[in-house]
Motif scaffolding. Structure first.
Motif, PDB file in Angstrom:
ATOM      1  N   GLU A   1       0.812  -1.205   0.000  1.00  0.00           N
ATOM      2  CA  GLU A   1       0.000   0.000   0.000  1.00  0.00           C
ATOM      3  C   GLU A   1       0.857   1.270   0.000  1.00  0.00           C
ATOM      4  OE1 GLU A   1       0.836  -0.988   4.316  1.00  0.00           O
ATOM      5  OE2 GLU A   1       0.324  -2.102   2.489  1.00  0.00           O
ATOM      6  N   THR A   2       0.213   2.384  -0.349  1.00  0.00           N
ATOM      7  CA  THR A   2       0.831   3.688  -0.170  1.00  0.00           C
ATOM      8  C   THR A   2       0.933   3.935   1.330  1.00  0.00           C
ATOM      9  OG1 THR A   2      -0.269   4.453  -2.172  1.00  0.00           O
ATOM     10  CG2 THR A   2       0.653   6.139  -0.737  1.00  0.00           C
ATOM     11  N   ALA A   3       2.091   4.410   1.786  1.00  0.00           N
ATOM     12  CA  ALA A   3       2.304   4.559   3.225  1.00  0.00           C
ATOM     13  C   ALA A   3       2.608   6.005   3.592  1.00  0.00           C
ATOM     14  CB  ALA A   3       3.453   3.656   3.672  1.00  0.00           C
ATOM     15  N   ARG A   4       2.417   6.293   4.866  1.00  0.00           N
ATOM     16  CA  ARG A   4       2.741   7.620   5.397  1.00  0.00           C
ATOM     17  C   ARG A   4       3.673   7.496   6.591  1.00  0.00           C
ATOM     18  NH1 ARG A   4      -2.570  11.287   6.157  1.00  0.00           N
ATOM     19  NH2 ARG A   4      -3.453   9.349   6.950  1.00  0.00           N
ATOM     20  N   THR A   5       4.543   8.462   6.742  1.00  0.00           N
ATOM     21  CA  THR A   5       5.421   8.536   7.898  1.00  0.00           C
ATOM     22  C   THR A   5       5.777  10.003   8.117  1.00  0.00           C
ATOM     23  OG1 THR A   5       7.446   7.629   8.910  1.00  0.00           O
ATOM     24  CG2 THR A   5       7.572   8.242   6.589  1.00  0.00           C
TER      25      THR A   5
ATOM     26  N   LEU B   1      -2.490   5.725  -6.952  1.00  0.00           N
ATOM     27  CA  LEU B   1      -1.182   5.086  -7.039  1.00  0.00           C
ATOM     28  C   LEU B   1      -1.298   3.580  -6.832  1.00  0.00           C
ATOM     29  CD1 LEU B   1       0.959   7.668  -5.030  1.00  0.00           C
ATOM     30  CD2 LEU B   1       0.654   7.512  -7.505  1.00  0.00           C
ATOM     31  N   GLU B   2      -2.123   3.174  -5.917  1.00  0.00           N
ATOM     32  CA  GLU B   2      -2.301   1.741  -5.668  1.00  0.00           C
ATOM     33  C   GLU B   2      -2.985   1.048  -6.844  1.00  0.00           C
ATOM     34  OE1 GLU B   2      -4.297   1.710  -1.920  1.00  0.00           O
ATOM     35  OE2 GLU B   2      -2.543   2.511  -0.860  1.00  0.00           O
TER      36      GLU B   2
ATOM     37  N   PRO C   1       5.605  15.550   7.114  1.00  0.00           N
ATOM     38  CA  PRO C   1       4.803  14.399   6.682  1.00  0.00           C
ATOM     39  C   PRO C   1       5.285  13.896   5.327  1.00  0.00           C
ATOM     40  CG  PRO C   1       3.546  16.429   6.449  1.00  0.00           C
ATOM     41  CD  PRO C   1       4.814  16.797   7.165  1.00  0.00           C
ATOM     42  N   CYS C   2       5.373  12.574   5.191  1.00  0.00           N
ATOM     43  CA  CYS C   2       5.896  11.970   3.960  1.00  0.00           C
ATOM     44  C   CYS C   2       4.928  10.916   3.427  1.00  0.00           C
ATOM     45  CB  CYS C   2       7.251  11.301   4.210  1.00  0.00           C
ATOM     46  SG  CYS C   2       8.519  12.339   4.936  1.00  0.00           S
ATOM     47  N   LEU C   3       4.771  10.879   2.118  1.00  0.00           N
ATOM     48  CA  LEU C   3       4.022   9.824   1.427  1.00  0.00           C
ATOM     49  C   LEU C   3       5.011   8.938   0.694  1.00  0.00           C
ATOM     50  CD1 LEU C   3       0.843   9.930  -0.690  1.00  0.00           C
ATOM     51  CD2 LEU C   3       2.963   9.329  -1.837  1.00  0.00           C
ATOM     52  N   LEU C   4       4.829   7.628   0.771  1.00  0.00           N
ATOM     53  CA  LEU C   4       5.701   6.659   0.110  1.00  0.00           C
ATOM     54  C   LEU C   4       4.931   5.912  -0.967  1.00  0.00           C
ATOM     55  CD1 LEU C   4       8.499   5.135   0.140  1.00  0.00           C
ATOM     56  CD2 LEU C   4       7.397   3.499   1.693  1.00  0.00           C
ATOM     57  N   PHE C   5       5.475   5.907  -2.202  1.00  0.00           N
ATOM     58  CA  PHE C   5       4.831   5.204  -3.317  1.00  0.00           C
ATOM     59  C   PHE C   5       4.749   3.703  -3.054  1.00  0.00           C
ATOM     60  CE2 PHE C   5       5.633   9.019  -5.767  1.00  0.00           C
ATOM     61  CZ  PHE C   5       4.647   9.003  -6.747  1.00  0.00           C
ATOM     62  N   PRO C   6       3.667   3.053  -3.493  1.00  0.00           N
ATOM     63  CA  PRO C   6       3.536   1.600  -3.329  1.00  0.00           C
ATOM     64  C   PRO C   6       4.352   0.862  -4.390  1.00  0.00           C
ATOM     65  CG  PRO C   6       1.623   2.450  -4.496  1.00  0.00           C
ATOM     66  CD  PRO C   6       2.465   3.649  -4.120  1.00  0.00           C
ATOM     67  N   PRO C   7       4.888  -0.314  -4.041  1.00  0.00           N
ATOM     68  CA  PRO C   7       5.635  -1.098  -5.028  1.00  0.00           C
ATOM     69  C   PRO C   7       4.708  -1.908  -5.914  1.00  0.00           C
ATOM     70  CG  PRO C   7       5.607  -2.264  -2.954  1.00  0.00           C
ATOM     71  CD  PRO C   7       4.889  -0.959  -2.714  1.00  0.00           C
ATOM     72  N   VAL C   8       5.224  -2.355  -7.048  1.00  0.00           N
ATOM     73  CA  VAL C   8       4.488  -3.263  -7.928  1.00  0.00           C
ATOM     74  C   VAL C   8       4.678  -4.701  -7.460  1.00  0.00           C
ATOM     75  CG1 VAL C   8       4.332  -4.168 -10.278  1.00  0.00           C
ATOM     76  CG2 VAL C   8       4.663  -1.708  -9.904  1.00  0.00           C
TER      77      VAL C   8
ATOM     78  N   VAL D   1       9.952  -4.961  -8.685  1.00  0.00           N
ATOM     79  CA  VAL D   1       9.647  -3.657  -9.299  1.00  0.00           C
ATOM     80  C   VAL D   1       9.031  -2.761  -8.224  1.00  0.00           C
ATOM     81  CG1 VAL D   1       8.368  -2.471 -11.114  1.00  0.00           C
ATOM     82  CG2 VAL D   1       9.304  -4.761 -11.534  1.00  0.00           C
ATOM     83  N   GLY D   2       9.734  -1.681  -7.891  1.00  0.00           N
ATOM     84  CA  GLY D   2       9.367  -0.907  -6.722  1.00  0.00           C
ATOM     85  C   GLY D   2       8.532   0.328  -6.965  1.00  0.00           C
ATOM     86  N   GLY D   3       8.396   1.108  -5.889  1.00  0.00           N
ATOM     87  CA  GLY D   3       7.621   2.332  -5.943  1.00  0.00           C
ATOM     88  C   GLY D   3       8.235   3.388  -6.828  1.00  0.00           C
TER      89      GLY D   3
END
Length: 433
Positions: free
Chosen positions: A167-171, A402-403, A177-184, A188-190
């Motif tokens: 999933e798309t993640a937050r930290t 993104l997901e 605040p940061c958003l992290l792209f989800p991997p495939v 194959v990554g975010g």
């Protein structure tokens, strides 16, 4: 990092658009301006309601390097921060990092990458005017994403290669605040999800081949109807590792020139009198070992392209455009790449340099969350308060988009493809295809 000036190149391509994009032959390369066009196309409708004190940090966490760009509210690059990924002390490749993490180094590896990211964000905050806010969007390959978030990486290093988080993640880092792209997938990554998003690859009818050339060479083929992806172990040859002192793109052009002049045969052997000693290029000697490293890397990429075309059910002439991503792709001369068989000859004239498409995708996602389309559609004179009120909704909408992209892409495990070894051996020769 060397600041971009005429005749110089950055150590890492952050996609800032300052480099001239000229190959070693002096021929200007076609470029897809994924870092500027989206702003130019949307600025008319969005600038009027863009929050003036909201700034974006786009972050690309690679296995070897970390690249960060600071954007203002209208998409202007204000600063850049590029450094070596400190996790390299645990190995140069993702498998070494996974092994180290499984042996108890995971917490320290997370601290290392977060400390570096924090340094960049603290530096960026010092550039902001009083009262301004900053948030970040992060793109990374799957292993780097998991180590960044402190997630279990054990499934990434052994069959069946499972991903613990899709999933798309937050930290939050340094209060940002940061958003992290989800991997495939595990391979194959975010960062590739970000590239697909930046190029609108799965929204368009035209068939695009995205080739991200690095230590882990990821390749994507598709359009709005179907999208396939794979990853190949290209090694460091495309990042200057084949011959220290020669850029990867220049190495490709140099080998192509030697082939045209019959000083290098298709098997990778140099003509006499350079067969044993190698041939000097400026202050660097290119040896048969360096040539072999490029052969191995380019064979892996070319085989990956072949497999994707075969699985997609098309030939190379059906591809509408080729995007060469990253610093290597930014300077790669497509004709030279075709000369040594890195890409099919039919695709050379369709190839464009895309710059850092991971950072482009991060910037685009940040833009969508900073200025929700709903606010602009309502014709608000200022949507600063609306963005604050609808921040959660804007994040959720972007995360879902993104997901969906990550879920749309079918990942091919080349290790399980029965044709890969034959394709690899076929493309080992330095021949025009």
């Amino acid at each position: 990092m060397t600041k971009a000036k005429k005749g110089l190149r950055c150590q890492v391509c952050t996609g800032c658009g300052l480099c001239p994009g000229v190959g070693s032959t002096g021929q200007a390369l076609n470029r897809v301006h994924v870092l500027t066009d989206e702003f130019q196309n949307t600025q008319t409708k969005q600038t009027a309601c863009a929050p003036p004190n909201t700034f974006l940090a786009a972050i690309d966490i690679g296995t070897t390097t970390v690249a960060m760009l600071l954007y203002d509210g209208v998409g202007k690059v204000l600063d850049r921060y590029v450094t070596v990924n400190p996790q390299t002390e645990y190995g140069a490749d993702v498998l070494s990092r996974i092994t180290a993490a499984n042996k108890g180094a995971a917490d320290r590896m997370q601290s290392l990458i977060r400390d570096v990211t924090e340094k960049g964000l603290v530096r960026f905050r010092e550039k902001l005017p009083a009262g301004a806010s900053l948030f970040a969007v992060v793109a990374a390959n799957t292993t780097m994403s998991h180590l960044f978030m402190g997630w279990d990486v054990s499934g990434l290093g052994q069959a069946p290669f499972t991903v613990s988080h899709r999933e798309t993640a937050r930290t939050v880092i340094a209060g940002v605040p940061c958003l992290l792209f989800p991997p495939v997938s595990a391979f194959v990554g975010g960062d590739i999800t970000a590239g697909i998003y930046a190029l609108d690859l799965v929204q368009k009818e035209e068939i695009t081949l995205l080739v991200d050339l690095g230590t882990n060479g990821e390749i994507v083929l598709g359009n709005c109807r179907k999208c396939l992806a794979c990853a190949t172990a290209a090694g460091p040859a495309f990042e200057g590792g084949a011959s220290k002192g020669i850029w990867g793109a220049d190495m490709v052009s140099f080998l192509a020139s030697l082939r045209r002049e019959n000083l290098l045969d298709e098997t990778g052997l140099l003509a006499e009198p350079w067969f044993e000693t190698g041939i000097r290029v400026g202050n660097v000697r290119v040896t048969k070992e360096a040539v072999r490293a490029v052969q191995m890397a380019k064979a892996a990429i070319a085989a990956g392209i072949d497999i994707l075309l075969e699985r997609y059910g098309i030939t190379a002439d059906r591809v509408d455009r080729v995007i060469l991503a990253g610093g290597f792709g930014y300077y790669l001369n497509p004709s030279d790449a075709a000369e040594i068989g890195l890409i099919p000859g039919k695709l050379a004239k369709k190839a464009f340099a895309g710059g850092n498409t991971a950072l482009a995708g991060a910037r685009k996602a940040g833009r969508q969350m900073t200025v929700p389309d709903s606010a602009c559609a309502q014709g608000q004179a200022s949507c600063a308060s609306l963005c604050e009120e609808e921040g959660q909704e804007a994040f959720a909408a972007c995360a879902q988009a993104l997901e969906r992209i990550a879920a749309t892409v079918e990942c091919i495990n080349l290790a399980e493809d029965t044709h890969f070894n034959d394709c690899y051996l076929k493309h080992f020769s330095l021949t025009h295809t």
